[in-house]
Design an enzyme around this catalytic site. Structure first.
Site, PDB file in Angstrom:
ATOM      1  N   SER A 203       0.816  -1.220   0.000  1.00 58.42           N
ATOM      2  CA  SER A 203       0.000   0.000   0.000  1.00 58.42           C
ATOM      3  C   SER A 203       0.848   1.269   0.000  1.00 58.42           C
ATOM      4  O   SER A 203       1.931   1.308   0.580  1.00 58.42           O
ATOM      5  CB  SER A 203      -0.900   0.017   1.240  1.00 58.42           C
ATOM      6  OG  SER A 203      -1.878  -0.969   1.151  1.00 58.42           O
TER       7      SER A 203
ATOM      8  N   GLU B 124      -1.909 -18.156  -0.168  1.00 61.77           N
ATOM      9  CA  GLU B 124      -2.366 -18.008   1.207  1.00 61.77           C
ATOM     10  C   GLU B 124      -2.918 -19.300   1.766  1.00 61.77           C
ATOM     11  O   GLU B 124      -3.584 -20.074   1.081  1.00 61.77           O
ATOM     12  CB  GLU B 124      -3.422 -16.913   1.285  1.00 61.77           C
ATOM     13  CG  GLU B 124      -2.803 -15.568   1.530  1.00 61.77           C
ATOM     14  CD  GLU B 124      -3.864 -14.578   1.945  1.00 61.77           C
ATOM     15  OE1 GLU B 124      -4.334 -13.845   1.058  1.00 61.77           O
ATOM     16  OE2 GLU B 124      -4.193 -14.554   3.126  1.00 61.77           O
TER      17      GLU B 124
END
Lengths: 385, 359
Positions: free
Chosen positions: A123, A239
């Site tokens: 981010s 994941e």
């Protein structure tokens, strides 16, 4: 359809249980040296990086064995199997998939041995959910990239040793997903500055990270130049399955049920209140749904069928449970629920702390609305917005 | 560890789905729901019997296929997708009741006739409209039955009724011939799930099966699981219908499915359907393979589905705008089903609180 495990899977579960009986003392008896000993023991068992190939030092466990290991660890409330959550969850898998031999030798053993902590530089101040629009600039000069820009909300940055960093090497692209390059950068490189940010719970787990003329050798590039978006996508696809997470959620539900039993409202047992009973039932249904969704998706994987974006379903449940269970407990216990500690705090203030801690789970890794976009676009085939 | 359907189960699903597409298009469903076309209804029932759906959970020694509720699950799911008005679920419940609670003679007398489609059962368990409890059973038992059973599921048309009765604290299931009972069809929100009121005047049961409270719970749970399995197919049909509409309906220069107010609601529908589907499959498996876990599993599934499908039914209509409100468009049929589903065999409030009471 059957919920039985094969003899060898059952034997594996017994092995994990025996190990835990021998090596996991109750929390109060865990002394100072406990964690280091624990980490080296689980490492010796091959359970760190249990899904990884043996040639990289992993355990090469089957999908079912991975689920069993996670379930047992969560059931016994064991500490993590390594200190670098992100290293194990996606940096390691990303390096195994896209890294050079030299990078694999250099980074993988340290992740497995908990010697190095990783953080993730995705981010930026202007680009969070719209991650592919990142602007942190990496300019190739000779055998180095020179990085300038800023990351933010970087969890773990205050104590991380390395960062997996998304940069832009090309700005004049038609698709914003092109021209992105993934770099592996030591946090002590000259020009890297970390400024921790205090969150609403008073913790300083995440940070702004500034890059000023940081020199990154070309051999620290992960994957091809300009192809960093694919690296990111497939790394995130690695994941973990949600089995262990579900076990933790059931444990929290048990704590919540115990809290209900111990609580009186308006002089009467809270457990007799129909509205309270209903909320408990609702939480249990969501957690049970996560469990059986997870098992259906595991079955798909075991059969070699591709998973689409179904895992977003459980992420959405997890997000709403994370917020609502703590919020319910805080309300349930009245003035004792809004105390963070002290003699009178409900459950020692743990629910109050959870009620301030949910954004780490709910927003990190894609907000609920991003998960809804993923489901709507990738599964239902609705137009992108 | 395998929480998925087998190849045989998938083939059965394909068969049922094809049958529904060919034989039960919405126009036929609507006609049958209005009580029209009894001849076609009878022919379809015979076909369903010939395809083995009514015999699925009947043991082989009584002329059945000898499979389990998890096999029946794929049939019920596809019935729900088509809003099939045939009483497949009531047949399964009657078979489960007689197999579990009947003596050997009773099993021999009835199970084969259910499997062949000759005996068509309507079912009335609770006399109270919203009290899932032995005390909700009021019809007095005995050698001759006199009284009223207000909510008989699939009573019209049927050949027999399976009615719960009570004598003091003793519960029983009475099998009576429909012809000996005064049955009145009740106007219902969902015509594909018709209920009738039965008035009995000194009716002698053809058979009486004493049952325990656990038996009554079991039959209620089978009903709750069956209804939820049907709701999976029905809810998926709503989601498909509405998603397709959202892809093609242009407003403000874009397909409305591009707008997050629409697409996020559709994503939430998907999340809910996936979830009560998983819960319902587990509950269906538990009926035969983990019956101790059935009460919790059935309640979790039915509770989740009751609320979620009710919202899906409403939003399926609402997201279409005015066209969804028309009688001609199918979205409304699913909204009607969702109302029935919510109340049948216990609503969300009942089942969530039951879960909490289980500890």
């Amino acid at each position: 359809m059957d919920f039985d495990y094969t003899p060898s899977e059952q034997a594996f579960r017994n092995e994990v249980r025996e190990f835990l009986a021998e090596n996991l003392p109750p929390p109060k008896e865990r002394g100072r040296g406990f964690l280091a000993g624990w980490l080296s023991k689980v490492r010796a068992k091959g359970w760190v990086g249990f899904s990884w190939p043996k040639e990289y030092g992993g355990g090469e466990g089957s999908l079912t064995e991975q689920a069993i290991l996670k379930e047992e660890m969560a059931l016994h409330r064991a500490p993590p199997l390594g200190t670098s959550f992100m290293g194990l969850a996606w940096v390691g898998p990303g390096i195994m998939q896209y890294g050079t031999d030299e990078q694999k030798q250099r980074f993988i053993p340290d992740i497995l041995d908990s010697k190095v902590n990783w953080c993730t530089g995705y981010s930026e101040p202007n680009h969070g959910s719209d991650l592919a629009a990142i602007e942190t600039k990496a300019e190739r000069i000779g055998d180095h990239y020179v990085v300038n820009g800023q990351k933010i909300w970087t969890t773990g940055a205050p104590w991380a040793d390395w960062i997996i960093l998304l940069t832009r090497t090309q700005f004049d692209v038609e698709r914003k997903h092109d021209g992105i390059t993934c770099l592996l950068v030591p946090m002590d490189a000259p020009g890297v500055e970390v400024r921790p940010i205090e969150n609403m719970a008073g913790e300083r787990n995440f940070a702004e990270v500034f890059f000023t003329d940081v020199q990154v050798p070309v051999e620290n590039r992960l994957g091809e130049e300009g192809k960093g978006w694919q690296v990111t996508i497939s790394a995130l696809a690695n994941e973990r399955s949600s089995i262990g997470e579900v076990t933790q959620m059931f444990a929290r539900l048990d704590s919540l049920k115990a809290l209900v039993k111990a609580t009186r409202r308006q002089g009467r047992p809270a457990a007799d209140d129909p509205a309270v009973q209903r909320r408990i039932g609702e939480f249990e249904a969501k957690i049970a749904a996560m469990k059986y969704n997870g098992l259906r998706y595991l079955t798909k994987q075991l059969r070699g069928e591709p998973l689409s974006s179904e895992t977003s379903v459980n992420k959405l449940h997890r997000a709403s449970l994370e917020i609502e269970m703590a919020d319910f407990a805080v309300e349930l216990t009245g003035m004792a629920g809004v105390q963070l500690g002290g003699d009178d705090a409900a459950d020692g203030g743990s629910w109050a702390r959870s009620s301030l801690g949910w954004p780490g789970v709910v927003i990190g890794g894609g907000t609920p609305n991003i998960q809804r976009n993923i489901i709507a676009e990738r599964i239902l085939g609705l137009p992108k917005d | 560890m395998d929480f998925g359907f087998s190849e045989e189960q998938n083939l059965l699903r394909e068969q049922v789905r094809r049958f529904m597409a060919d034989e039960l298009p919405s126009s036929t469903v609507r006609a049958l729901a209005r009580g029209e076309d009894a001849v076609r209804r009878g022919a379809l029932w015979q076909q369903a019997a010939e395809l083995g759906w009514l015999a699925l959970i009947v043991p082989e020694r009584f002329g059945g296929v000898g499979l389990k509720w998890i096999d029946l699950a794929v049939v019920l799911e596809e019935c729900g997708r088509a809003l099939c008005p045939l009483p497949v679920l009531s047949a399964a419940q009657a078979a489960a009741a007689i197999a579990r609670c009947g003596n050997e003679d009773q099993r021999r007398a009835w199970l084969g006739r259910i499997a062949s489609g000759d005996a068509v059962f309507g079912i009335g368990l609770y006399d109270e409209p919203n009290w899932i409890d032995p005390q909700g059973v009021r019809l007095a038992g005995g050698e001759l039955l006199t009284g009223t059973k207000p909510f008989v599921q699939d009573g019209i048309p049927s050949t027999h009724l399976l009615l719960a009765t009570r004598t003091g604290d003793a519960l029983a299931l009475a099998i009576v011939a429909t012809a000996e009972v005064e049955l009145t069809a009740q106007p219902a929100v969902d015509g594909t799930k018709p209920t009738a009121k039965a008035v009995l005047n000194a009716v002698r049961p053809l058979d009486t099966l004493p049952i325990s409270v656990a038996d009554l719970d079991f039959l209620t749970d089978c009903g709750a699981v069956g209804v939820t399995l049907e709701a999976i197919g029905a809810a998926e049909a709503v989601l498909e219908l509405t998603s397709e509409y959202a892809k093609t309906r242009i407003q403000f220069d874009n397909p409305i499915g591009k707008y997050q107010g629409v697409k996020h609601r559709l994503a939430d529908m998907f999340v809910d359907i996936e979830s009560f589907k998983s819960l319902a499959y587990y509950a269906a498996w538990a009926v035969d393979d983990a019956v101790d876990e059935l009460p919790r599993a059935a309640s979790l599934a039915k509770a989740y589905a009751s609320d979620a499908f009710a919202r899906i039914g409403i939003d399926g209509v609402g997201l279409h705008g005015a066209i969804g409100y028309t009688a001609e468009y199918d979205a409304q049929l699913y909204l009607k089903r969702s109302k029935w589903v919510r109340s049948a065999f216990g609503d969300a409030d009942f089942h969530y609180r039951r879960v909490a009471a289980l500890g």
